[in-house]
Design a protein around this motif. Structure first.
Motif: not given
Length: 324
Positions: A35-52
């Motif tokens: 979801t974080i990789s595909l959704e443009s609305i989640l391209q933020k540092p917080m969600y980058f860390f969440l994905r990792n």
């Protein structure tokens, strides 16, 4: 040894629990990463860390649980010396890396709340990738030192590890020499790998709470707290387990407790299985943007499936008319 010393009905219960928890961990963390990789609305540092963080959780369970499930099914409880060393190295790399990464996530929340005007310039894409790579590098160095130190010891007695993966305490119990230096190095590694990030988290949240108290509107305070609640819950879960793990390690190494190996295995369930299972629920259920993005992605998927079915149906109809 895994759980081979338990009764068959209890072994079946534990196997079912491990299997269900592992499948849920794979699906839920995989959904967050996708979801974080595909959704443009989640391209933020917080969600980058969440994905990792989800990647950490997937690796954390995969390095231990599949081998245990295989032992339940095939009754093969053996593991080679090299495979044991590799498992320990990967496990502690991920563990230390996650400690450091939770500290970096606290720093991200600190910058977002305490320095909002500087947030986008400091927490840019380059900085996020540097912090992510840095956490893995630190974890690898700490883990490499501990693994080399443990597996350079002489082992000349029993080869039965009283655990379900290659952990430090049960392995040191098998060594044919004084392991005080190893125990001291484990303590120092834990203080550096877990203690320093915890101090960073503590300092970050002290400053965050001070900044939140200065916010006049209740809506603004609630919004600031909501951005930290999921991370704070994960920190409490993870570090609470780390503290218990450190205590259990001391008891296992320094005291001759016949129940320590059983307690160690039960405690290991929490940080190997339970926390990776709970964390996706914390981050997905407590976050409105994440829930909206998951719904949006699922709607896209079902709409795409519906269009494909309609296209196939139209093609069949067209081919039928053409043949007639």
């Amino acid at each position: 040894m895994g759980f081979s010393d338990l009764s068959p009905p209890l072994q079946g219960t534990i196997f079912t629990f491990f299997l269900c928890a592992y499948i849920f961990t794979l699906v839920s963390n995989g959904l967050i990463i996708l979801t974080i990789s595909l959704e443009s609305i989640l391209q933020k540092p917080m969600y980058f860390f969440l994905r990792n963080l989800s990647v950490h959780e997937l690796c954390f369970t995969t390095v231990t649980v599949p081998k245990l499930l295989q032992a339940f099914i095939s009754k093969d409880l053996s593991i080679s010396f090299l495979a044991c060393a590799i498992q320990m190295f990967i496990f502690f790399t991920i563990g230390v890396s996650e400690c450091v990464f939770l500290g970096f996530m606290a720093f991200d929340r600190y910058m977002a709340i305490c320095h909002p005007l500087r947030y986008t310039s400091v927490m840019n894409t380059k900085m996020c990738y540097q912090l992510s790579v840095g956490s893995w590098v630190i974890g690898s160095f700490v883990s490499l030192g501990q693994t080399s130190f443990v597996f350079s010891l002489p082992y000349c007695g029993s080869n039965r590890i009283a655990h379900f993966f290659c952990d430090i305490p049960p392995l040191l119990k098998l060594a044919c020499t004084n392991t005080f230096i190893n125990e001291l190095s484990v303590f120092i590694a834990c203080m550096c790998g877990a203690g320093v990030p915890f101090l960073l988290i503590l300092c970050s949240y002290v400053n965050i709470m001070i900044s939140i108290r200065l916010i006049h509107s209740s809506e603004g305070r609630h919004k600031a707290l909501s951005t930290c609640s999921a991370h704070l819950a994960s920190v409490i879960l993870f570090y609470g387990t780390v503290i218990f793990y450190g205590t259990a390690m001391f008891v296992h190494l320094r005291l001759d407790n016949p129940f320590s190996s059983y307690n160690d295995r039960m405690l290991a369930l929490s940080y190997c299985v339970i926390i990776p299972t709970i964390n996706p629920m914390i981050y997905s259920l407590k976050n409105k943007e994440m829930k909206a993005a998951i719904r949006k992605l699922s709607h896209k998927h079902f709409r795409f499936q519906g269009l494909n079915k309609q296209k196939n149906y139209n093609n069949k109809c067209y081919s039928g008319i053409k043949s007639k």
